[in-house]
Design a protein around this motif. Sequence first.
Motif, PDB file in Angstrom:
ATOM      1  N   GLY A  72       0.824  -1.217   0.000  1.00 47.85           N
ATOM      2  CA  GLY A  72       0.000   0.000   0.000  1.00 47.85           C
ATOM      3  C   GLY A  72       0.850   1.256   0.000  1.00 47.85           C
ATOM      4  O   GLY A  72       0.523   2.249  -0.663  1.00 47.85           O
ATOM      5  N   VAL A  73       1.971   1.218   0.728  1.00 46.76           N
ATOM      6  CA  VAL A  73       2.859   2.383   0.779  1.00 46.76           C
ATOM      7  C   VAL A  73       3.538   2.582  -0.575  1.00 46.76           C
ATOM      8  O   VAL A  73       3.662   3.708  -1.063  1.00 46.76           O
ATOM      9  N   SER A  74       3.940   1.478  -1.207  1.00 48.44           N
ATOM     10  CA  SER A  74       4.562   1.584  -2.550  1.00 48.44           C
ATOM     11  C   SER A  74       3.568   2.195  -3.534  1.00 48.44           C
ATOM     12  O   SER A  74       3.932   3.067  -4.339  1.00 48.44           O
ATOM     13  N   ALA A  75       2.317   1.743  -3.482  1.00 48.91           N
ATOM     14  CA  ALA A  75       1.296   2.260  -4.406  1.00 48.91           C
ATOM     15  C   ALA A  75       1.058   3.746  -4.140  1.00 48.91           C
ATOM     16  O   ALA A  75       0.956   4.558  -5.080  1.00 48.91           O
ATOM     17  N   PHE A  76       0.986   4.126  -2.875  1.00 52.25           N
ATOM     18  CA  PHE A  76       0.802   5.536  -2.487  1.00 52.25           C
ATOM     19  C   PHE A  76       1.962   6.382  -3.020  1.00 52.25           C
ATOM     20  O   PHE A  76       1.762   7.420  -3.654  1.00 52.25           O
ATOM     21  N   ALA A  77       3.190   5.910  -2.795  1.00 47.89           N
ATOM     22  CA  ALA A  77       4.368   6.684  -3.201  1.00 47.89           C
ATOM     23  C   ALA A  77       4.441   6.810  -4.720  1.00 47.89           C
ATOM     24  O   ALA A  77       4.816   7.865  -5.244  1.00 47.89           O
TER      25      ALA A  77
ATOM     26  N   GLN B  79       9.916   2.763  -5.067  1.00 49.79           N
ATOM     27  CA  GLN B  79      10.498   1.481  -5.482  1.00 49.79           C
ATOM     28  C   GLN B  79      10.299   0.440  -4.386  1.00 49.79           C
ATOM     29  O   GLN B  79      10.723   0.669  -3.243  1.00 49.79           O
ATOM     30  N   PRO B  80       9.673  -0.703  -4.719  1.00 49.06           N
ATOM     31  CA  PRO B  80       9.412  -1.721  -3.687  1.00 49.06           C
ATOM     32  C   PRO B  80      10.664  -2.137  -2.916  1.00 49.06           C
ATOM     33  O   PRO B  80      10.609  -2.369  -1.707  1.00 49.06           O
ATOM     34  N   LYS B  81      11.841  -2.169  -3.569  1.00 46.25           N
ATOM     35  CA  LYS B  81      13.047  -2.613  -2.839  1.00 46.25           C
ATOM     36  C   LYS B  81      13.443  -1.580  -1.772  1.00 46.25           C
ATOM     37  O   LYS B  81      13.997  -1.936  -0.732  1.00 46.25           O
ATOM     38  N   VAL B  82      13.118  -0.312  -2.028  1.00 46.01           N
ATOM     39  CA  VAL B  82      13.401   0.723  -1.025  1.00 46.01           C
ATOM     40  C   VAL B  82      12.437   0.574   0.153  1.00 46.01           C
ATOM     41  O   VAL B  82      12.839   0.679   1.317  1.00 46.01           O
ATOM     42  N   VAL B  83      11.169   0.288  -0.158  1.00 44.22           N
ATOM     43  CA  VAL B  83      10.186   0.089   0.918  1.00 44.22           C
ATOM     44  C   VAL B  83      10.552  -1.157   1.729  1.00 44.22           C
ATOM     45  O   VAL B  83      10.426  -1.182   2.957  1.00 44.22           O
TER      46      VAL B  83
ATOM     47  N   VAL C 102      -7.380   5.780   4.281  1.00 43.64           N
ATOM     48  CA  VAL C 102      -8.820   5.998   4.144  1.00 43.64           C
ATOM     49  C   VAL C 102      -9.325   4.729   3.492  1.00 43.64           C
ATOM     50  O   VAL C 102      -8.949   4.430   2.349  1.00 43.64           O
ATOM     51  N   GLY C 103     -10.126   3.958   4.230  1.00 41.42           N
ATOM     52  CA  GLY C 103     -10.472   2.628   3.738  1.00 41.42           C
ATOM     53  C   GLY C 103      -9.191   1.832   3.601  1.00 41.42           C
ATOM     54  O   GLY C 103      -8.354   1.812   4.500  1.00 41.42           O
ATOM     55  N   ALA C 104      -9.002   1.216   2.415  1.00 42.77           N
ATOM     56  CA  ALA C 104      -7.787   0.412   2.224  1.00 42.77           C
ATOM     57  C   ALA C 104      -6.631   1.236   1.674  1.00 42.77           C
ATOM     58  O   ALA C 104      -5.494   0.762   1.614  1.00 42.77           O
ATOM     59  N   ASP C 105      -6.923   2.477   1.247  1.00 46.41           N
ATOM     60  CA  ASP C 105      -5.895   3.265   0.555  1.00 46.41           C
ATOM     61  C   ASP C 105      -4.990   4.024   1.517  1.00 46.41           C
ATOM     62  O   ASP C 105      -5.471   4.732   2.412  1.00 46.41           O
ATOM     63  N   VAL C 106      -3.681   3.925   1.287  1.00 45.23           N
ATOM     64  CA  VAL C 106      -2.732   4.720   2.068  1.00 45.23           C
ATOM     65  C   VAL C 106      -2.803   6.160   1.566  1.00 45.23           C
ATOM     66  O   VAL C 106      -2.751   6.420   0.355  1.00 45.23           O
ATOM     67  N   VAL C 107      -2.956   7.111   2.495  1.00 40.96           N
ATOM     68  CA  VAL C 107      -3.069   8.534   2.121  1.00 40.96           C
ATOM     69  C   VAL C 107      -1.982   9.378   2.770  1.00 40.96           C
ATOM     70  O   VAL C 107      -1.931  10.595   2.566  1.00 40.96           O
TER      71      VAL C 107
ATOM     72  N   VAL D 291       1.902  13.548   2.751  1.00 35.77           N
ATOM     73  CA  VAL D 291       0.446  13.356   2.710  1.00 35.77           C
ATOM     74  C   VAL D 291       0.004  13.432   1.250  1.00 35.77           C
ATOM     75  O   VAL D 291       0.554  14.216   0.465  1.00 35.77           O
ATOM     76  N   SER D 292      -0.976  12.639   0.899  1.00 32.45           N
ATOM     77  CA  SER D 292      -1.522  12.650  -0.458  1.00 32.45           C
ATOM     78  C   SER D 292      -1.979  14.067  -0.837  1.00 32.45           C
ATOM     79  O   SER D 292      -2.647  14.736  -0.038  1.00 32.45           O
ATOM     80  N   PRO D 293      -1.633  14.565  -2.043  1.00 31.18           N
ATOM     81  CA  PRO D 293      -2.028  15.932  -2.425  1.00 31.18           C
ATOM     82  C   PRO D 293      -3.529  16.187  -2.263  1.00 31.18           C
ATOM     83  O   PRO D 293      -3.941  17.287  -1.903  1.00 31.18           O
ATOM     84  N   GLU D 294      -4.365  15.166  -2.467  1.00 35.57           N
ATOM     85  CA  GLU D 294      -5.828  15.340  -2.363  1.00 35.57           C
ATOM     86  C   GLU D 294      -6.278  15.612  -0.928  1.00 35.57           C
ATOM     87  O   GLU D 294      -7.371  16.135  -0.707  1.00 35.57           O
TER      88      GLU D 294
END
Length: 197
Positions: free
Chosen positions: A31-36, A53-57, A76-81, A104-107
């Motif tokens: 989730g953190v990789s997807a957020f980043a 990059q997943p290897k950095v996470v 928020v729900g399943a999404d990392v924000v 923090v997510s720009p949104e």
Amino acid sequence: MTTLDARYPLTMVCGVGQVHITRMTRSDAPGVSAFASALPPHDLLFMRRDISQPKVVDAWVKEIEAGTIDSLVARVGADVVGCSGIVRDPLSFSPHVGELRVVVSPELREQGLGRVLIQESFLIALDRGVEKLVAHMTADQRAAMAVFEDLGFRPEGLLRDHVRTAEGAKHDIVILSHDVERLDAHMNAYGLGEAFD
Ligand SMILES: CC(C)(COP(=O)(O)OP(=O)(O)OC[C@H]1O[C@@H](n2cnc3c(N)ncnc32)[C@H](O)[C@@H]1OP(=O)(O)O)[C@@H](O)C(=O)NCCC(=O)NCCS
């Protein structure tokens, strides 16, 4: 693990609804990789490493498991924000210094999440015995500088042309710092001092 673990999960309300803040563990890595990966690349420059990059996470998670990084994840729900980290190096000559990183997510910006992540990270840093906190950011992150200065950080240094984007553009890094005495006063001012009682 710290004595503050009972504080989490922590729930706050933002414009988008409920945000749940937890300690980051290995299960948060995808989730953190997807957020980043969804963040503007410029927002990651202060991190030293490319956390999209997943290897950095993966390396980050290993440091969490070793106890040298304490991270929080906001969902928020399943999404990392959003996420934060206090990075320490107990084997260095600066074992009393922690580096605070937060994004923090720009949104969701300007709805209070950054402040909560920073304040919670303050508590973790105090619990870990940190005496001085530093934060690095690109000099053009006006919002980040405003937030940190509002929370009591003061400019301490400037590293010219210190980070470079994939396209080759170089950016200055500003270092802000906060000493623990002021940190304690700050936490008390926000009514968070009782977290240690
Ligand atoms: C820094 C960052 C985490 C702040 O997150 P955020 O959720 O927008 O912060 P908050 O909404 O909690 O704002 C905290 C305070 O800063 C102020 N602030 C926020 N954005 C601001 C802006 N663009 N200009 C001026 N002040 C601002 C808010 O008004 C708020 O004060 P208040 O509580 O008195 O109203 C976010 O901007 C970010 O992810 N930036 C990119 C990554 C980065 O540079 N991180 C810093 C390096 S450690």
